[in-house]
Design an enzyme around this catalytic site. Structure first.
Site, PDB file in Angstrom:
ATOM      1  CB  SER A 102      -0.966  -0.049   1.188  1.00 21.18           C
ATOM      2  OG  SER A 102      -2.052   0.806   0.994  1.00 21.18           O
ATOM      3  CG  HIS A 211      -5.846  -2.661   0.063  1.00 21.46           C
ATOM      4  ND1 HIS A 211      -4.960  -2.310  -0.940  1.00 21.46           N
ATOM      5  CD2 HIS A 211      -5.420  -1.993   1.167  1.00 21.46           C
ATOM      6  CE1 HIS A 211      -4.050  -1.476  -0.463  1.00 21.46           C
ATOM      7  NE2 HIS A 211      -4.295  -1.271   0.814  1.00 21.46           N
TER       8      HIS A 211
END
Length: 247
Positions: A102, A211
């Site tokens: 990320s 994610h």
């Protein structure tokens, strides 16, 4: 700046993997990390720290990187690495790997565009291209302008995609097909640019995952992800380098 060094048994010197956390307003804590334990068990020393921009140290500490991503956070990570290498003789300063997810993937990509000391890198579920992120991520309308700024010029000045032609570090990209936070196109465009530039690069896409793959993905995919990571390091940062061929 606080950080952690986790090492395998034995005197070393051990190859080093520097892991950068996501967020950026998050932090590495004393909690057990399965990823760290897997790497240490394979023979790698693992470094992780909380550079400026991390949570846990107050708002001023967290907001200092606002609209200046890749500046003091980059120097903090590299200073932590330098300090650890100077203080721990068990670490092999000539065998360094870099990985992050990320925001950590952003900073890993940013570092490889500015620093050639790393043997290889892993960039995972990363924020890499602010302009496309702005219209595709589920937090794009907030995150891009809040962290990078309202102008295209300011955003481009903090964009790994804009600097990808500077990268020569072998890079593995890991991404999830259904990632709404950092959409798959972030990795696809960056991977294409790396390949076009002649960089040794691979892109692994996990179908049906989002994610949270590394934390909440299916057990089979979480295992495959760790196997991919270990395979990449074994190829580019082997625990026991191959002996020189005899002449």
């Amino acid at each position: 700046m606080h950080g952690w060094l986790t090492t395998p048994p034995g005197p070393g010197p051990h190859p080093v993997v520097l892991i950068i956390h996501g967020g950026p307003f998050a932090q590495v804590t004393v909690a057990v990390s399965d990823e760290t334990q897997v790497l240490v068990d394979a023979g790698y020393a693992v470094l992780a720290c909380n550079p400026r921009g991390s949570a846990g140290y107050g708002q001023a500490h967290g907001r200092v990187i606002r609209r200046r991503l890749g500046t003091v956070d980059r120097s903090d990570v590299l200073d932590f690495l330098a300090g650890a290498l100077a203080d721990a003789p068990k670490l092999d300063a000539g065998r360094l790997g870099l990985m992050g997810g990320s925001y950590g993937g952003f900073l890993a990509a940013w570092l490889t565009a500015h620093d050639q000391r790393f043997t290889a890198a892993i960039v995972e579920r990363a924020f890499l291209d602010p302009e496309t992120f702005l219209g595709t991520s589920d937090v794009g309308d907030f995150f891009v302008e809040e962290y990078l700024g309202p102008s295209r010029a300011l955003r481009n000045a903090q964009s790994p995609q804009e600097l990808v032609d500077r990268v020569s570090t072998p890079t593995l990209l890991i991404h999830s097909e259904q990632d709404l936070r950092c959409p798959l196109s972030q990795a696809e465009r960056y991977y294409f640019a790396l390949k076009r530039g002649g960089v040794a690069a691979e892109l692994a896409i996990f179908p049906g995952e989002d994610h949270e793959l590394s934390r909440g993905g299916t057990p089979r995919h979480r295992l495959q992800r760790l196997e991919l990571i270990l395979d990449w390091w074994d190829r580019y940062l082997p625990v026991r380098p191959a002996p020189h061929a005899r002449t």
